[in-house]
Design an enzyme around this catalytic site. Structure first.
Site, PDB file in Angstrom:
ATOM      1  N   HIS A  48       0.835  -1.208   0.000  1.00  0.00           N
ATOM      2  CA  HIS A  48       0.000   0.000   0.000  1.00  0.00           C
ATOM      3  C   HIS A  48       0.866   1.254   0.000  1.00  0.00           C
ATOM      4  CE1 HIS A  48       0.564  -1.230   4.221  1.00  0.00           C
ATOM      5  NE2 HIS A  48       0.546   0.054   4.534  1.00  0.00           N
TER       6      HIS A  48
ATOM      7  N   HIS B 275       0.619   5.271   1.062  1.00  0.00           N
ATOM      8  CA  HIS B 275      -0.120   6.305   1.787  1.00  0.00           C
ATOM      9  C   HIS B 275      -0.040   7.596   0.981  1.00  0.00           C
ATOM     10  CE1 HIS B 275      -0.220   4.270   5.851  1.00  0.00           C
ATOM     11  NE2 HIS B 275       0.796   3.616   5.310  1.00  0.00           N
TER      12      HIS B 275
HETATM   13  P1  AMP Z   1       1.604   0.496   7.571  1.00  0.00           P
HETATM   14  O1  AMP Z   1       1.615  -0.964   7.213  1.00  0.00           O
HETATM   15  O2  AMP Z   1       2.673   0.855   8.560  1.00  0.00           O
HETATM   16  O3  AMP Z   1       1.574   1.392   6.381  1.00  0.00           O
HETATM   17  O4  AMP Z   1       0.279   0.779   8.413  1.00  0.00           O
HETATM   18  C1  AMP Z   1      -0.986   0.311   8.020  1.00  0.00           C
HETATM   19  C2  AMP Z   1      -1.939   1.463   7.846  1.00  0.00           C
HETATM   20  O5  AMP Z   1      -3.214   0.895   7.584  1.00  0.00           O
HETATM   21  C3  AMP Z   1      -2.097   2.383   9.056  1.00  0.00           C
HETATM   22  O6  AMP Z   1      -1.981   3.739   8.641  1.00  0.00           O
HETATM   23  C4  AMP Z   1      -3.491   2.072   9.574  1.00  0.00           C
HETATM   24  O7  AMP Z   1      -4.140   3.195  10.125  1.00  0.00           O
HETATM   25  C5  AMP Z   1      -4.198   1.590   8.317  1.00  0.00           C
HETATM   26  N1  AMP Z   1      -5.289   0.650   8.549  1.00  0.00           N
HETATM   27  C6  AMP Z   1      -5.265  -0.454   9.329  1.00  0.00           C
HETATM   28  N2  AMP Z   1      -6.444  -1.088   9.269  1.00  0.00           N
HETATM   29  C7  AMP Z   1      -7.240  -0.378   8.429  1.00  0.00           C
HETATM   30  C8  AMP Z   1      -8.593  -0.515   7.957  1.00  0.00           C
HETATM   31  N3  AMP Z   1      -9.364  -1.524   8.345  1.00  0.00           N
HETATM   32  N4  AMP Z   1      -9.060   0.422   7.109  1.00  0.00           N
HETATM   33  C9  AMP Z   1      -8.290   1.458   6.716  1.00  0.00           C
HETATM   34  N5  AMP Z   1      -7.010   1.642   7.115  1.00  0.00           N
HETATM   35  C10 AMP Z   1      -6.497   0.743   7.958  1.00  0.00           C
END
Ligand code: AMP
Length: 140
Positions: free
Chosen positions: A102, A104
């Protein structure tokens, strides 16, 4: 390191978990981060499995980046943002928490620092932001 099909984003893609969807095309899917670091903070993911940037194919990366660029322009319009910060984490040591590739996309505002991580957003506010983004998308 392998891909776990039970990760949260795979469940969102299958429709097993809810999300605030903003956009999708044949290869990518975009939804709002539930703990937004800025208003309009989106996650751009490929529809096909990839654990992170390290095992992703060039085609998956290219499709995601094209969507990142498209949605960045939409966010600038929808949220009157002045800039975009792009973040992408790989493996535990790299700060990754969810193991589906993903990106951001954080709309940024002059003089405003990103919020600290880990703060859950109000669901109604996220819905309003997703609606706003989709309206800007439709308006072209
Ligand atoms: P990272 O893997 O460090 O990029 O972090 C995962 C990101 O996914 C974080 O910013 C969380 O806030 C986000 N996240 C986790 N679960 C969900 C969800 N169910 N829906 C949307 N965002 C999510």
């Amino acid at each position: 390191m392998s891909y776990d099909p039970e990760n949260i984003f795979a469940k969102i893609l299958r429709g097993d978990l809810p999300c605030h969807k903003v956009y999708e095309d044949d290869e990518t899917f975009v939804f709002l981060d539930i703990m937004p670091r800025s208003d309009g903070h989106m996650l751009v993911i490929p529809k096909t499995p990839a654990r992170n940037m390290l095992d992703a194919s060039p085609a998956q990366l290219a499709a995601c980046l094209a969507t990142v660029q498209k949605m960045s322009h939409v966010a600038l319009r929808a949220f009157d943002a002045q800039g975009i910060t792009l973040q992408q984490f790989n493996e535990d040591a790299g700060g990754q928490e969810v193991y589906h590739l993903h990106f951001h996309v954080l709309p940024r505002y002059e003089g405003v620092s990103p919020r600290p991580p880990g703060q859950m957003a109000d669901q109604d506010l996220l819905k309003t932001h997703a609606d706003k983004m989709r309206a800007a998308l439709d308006a072209g």
